[in-house]
Scaffold this motif. Structure first.
Motif, PDB file in Angstrom:
ATOM      1  N   LYS A 247       0.807  -1.295   0.026  1.00 42.32           N
ATOM      2  CA  LYS A 247      -0.079   0.117  -0.079  1.00 42.32           C
ATOM      3  C   LYS A 247       0.940   1.400  -0.175  1.00 42.32           C
ATOM      4  O   LYS A 247       0.411   2.252  -0.511  1.00 42.32           O
ATOM      5  CB  LYS A 247      -0.934  -0.081   1.353  1.00 42.32           C
ATOM      6  N   ASP A 257      -3.123   4.571  -1.737  1.00 46.19           N
ATOM      7  CA  ASP A 257      -4.014   3.887  -0.738  1.00 46.19           C
ATOM      8  C   ASP A 257      -4.122   4.926   0.810  1.00 46.19           C
ATOM      9  O   ASP A 257      -3.446   5.191   1.278  1.00 46.19           O
ATOM     10  CB  ASP A 257      -3.394   2.469  -0.439  1.00 46.19           C
ATOM     11  N   THR A 259      -6.567   4.724   3.076  1.00 46.47           N
ATOM     12  CA  THR A 259      -7.196   4.294   4.203  1.00 46.47           C
ATOM     13  C   THR A 259      -6.660   4.537   5.387  1.00 46.47           C
ATOM     14  O   THR A 259      -5.390   4.344   5.788  1.00 46.47           O
ATOM     15  CB  THR A 259      -7.132   2.648   4.009  1.00 46.47           C
ATOM     16  N   GLU A 289     -11.500  10.735   8.842  1.00 41.49           N
ATOM     17  CA  GLU A 289     -10.968   9.657   8.373  1.00 41.49           C
ATOM     18  C   GLU A 289     -11.683   9.263   6.874  1.00 41.49           C
ATOM     19  O   GLU A 289     -12.928   9.244   6.881  1.00 41.49           O
ATOM     20  CB  GLU A 289     -10.683   8.752   9.101  1.00 41.49           C
ATOM     21  N   SER A 291     -11.143   6.301   3.477  1.00 38.13           N
ATOM     22  CA  SER A 291     -10.496   4.943   3.166  1.00 38.13           C
ATOM     23  C   SER A 291     -10.731   4.704   1.703  1.00 38.13           C
ATOM     24  O   SER A 291     -11.558   5.347   1.010  1.00 38.13           O
ATOM     25  CB  SER A 291     -11.224   3.912   4.155  1.00 38.13           C
ATOM     26  N   GLY A 292      -9.980   3.913   1.181  1.00 35.65           N
ATOM     27  CA  GLY A 292     -10.045   3.548  -0.323  1.00 35.65           C
ATOM     28  C   GLY A 292      -8.985   3.663  -1.244  1.00 35.65           C
ATOM     29  O   GLY A 292      -7.751   4.521  -0.650  1.00 35.65           O
TER      30      GLY A 292
END
Length: 329
Positions: A247, A257, A259, A289, A291-292
């Motif tokens: 990542k 990334d 996340t 926050e 993510s993804g």
């Protein structure tokens, strides 16, 4: 039959690493002297069979030209020394139209100025080094290589780079960044200079030694380990999962990334690749926050997706997008 002369139609689609390796072999062969007619024909056919090959070959030849200049200047390499381009290296090596297109690829993707190799903002490029190693430069990254008979040294002037180091116990490979020295013999690792002065190291394979320049000892990092070196803190190792390492290096494939990062941290990451701004109506929104995994070339797409997932609104405007808690009236 040599892999360099096999018919492309009889081979499976090559990976980027395989193309870079073959390009390095061709560049080394050309560097030794003029090609025989049959070799020249094989090179032309190889480069024409896949546009990725032309770009890889151009980068390999350019790296060779740079290091020839560095070797010629030796310890007297000046900060204003530019790489020496010769007609043999740029045009006669690949012949006619192929060579002309290669020269264009080099000029568009990498900058060789004042003894440095650099990528512009938003570009990620891999280059082969003449002793067998390779370096992948992230966006807006600059390095200054200095190879000698006893040491392979690269100064990371700004940005982030992945170093895939060829094994050579007689010549340690050392990366120096903002007072931090990262040394390896044969391994794969990234080094990143942060804007706050910290230097981050992530080891993908092998072992590296991390220490402050001039220090007698440091910390040895094995594979799947990271360290963030701050000026006033001890050097500590942090274990990572293999997935976390992948990542962290997703930028090599044009992805981020995000996340577990805050919106503000994600916006700062996108700002490394583009001048397109992600702004916040309320600074508190930046602490939420996300993510993804997202494309480094689509900050607006990220802003829209992140806003939707958090119940926020993204309003594109001139040069950027504004994230707010309510829709614009």
């Amino acid at each position: 039959m040599s892999p360099l002369t096999q018919s492309p139609s009889r081979l499976p689609r090559e990976s980027a690493a395989e193309i870079e390796a073959a390009a390095a072999v061709w560049a080394a062969r050309v560097d030794r002297g003029p090609l025989a007619p049959e070799e020249q024909s094989a090179l032309d056919a190889w480069a024409a069979a896949d546009p990725r090959r032309a770009g890889a070959y151009a980068r390999a030849m350019a790296a060779n030209a740079y290091f020839d200049q560095a070797a010629a200047l030796g310890p007297n390499l000046r900060a204003d020394a530019a790489p020496a381009w010769t007609r043999r290296r740029t045009f006669a090596a690949a012949g006619g139209a192929v060579a002309a297109s290669l020269f264009g690829v080099v000029g568009a993707n990498l900058l060789w100025t004042r003894g440095r190799i650099a990528t512009p903002k938003g570009d990620v490029r891999r280059i082969s080094l003449p002793e067998g190693s390779a370096v992948t430069l992230n966006t807006d990254t600059a390095i200054r290589p200095d190879f000698s008979a006893s040491e392979r040294r690269v100064e990371l002037l700004r940005g982030e780079a992945l170093f895939d180091v060829a094994h050579d116990p007689s010549r340690p490979f050392r990366v120096v960044a903002d007072g931090v020295s990262v040394e390896a013999i044969g391994t794969s690792f990234t080094v990143r200079r942060h804007e706050d002065g910290a230097v981050e190291v992530i080891v993908r394979q092998g072992l590296v030694d991390v220490r402050r320049v001039g220090a007698a000892s440091g910390v040895r990092l094995p594979a799947a380990t990271a360290s963030r070196v701050d000026s006033d803190q001890p050097i500590l190792a942090k274990a990572l999962s293999p997935e976390a390492v992948d990542k962290a290096m997703a930028w090599r494939e044009g992805r981020l990334d995000l996340t577990g990062k805050t919106l503000a941290a994600a916006a700062a990451e996108f700002a490394r690749y583009s001048d397109y701004e992600i702004r916040f109506e309320d600074p508190a929104l930046g602490r939420l926050e996300v993510s993804g995994v997202y494309s480094i070339s689509d900050p607006e797409g990220f802003a829209r997706a992140a806003a939707l997932s958090l119940g926020l609104f993204a309003e594109p405007g001139a040069g950027g997008v504004l994230i707010s808690a309510s829709a614009a009236s």
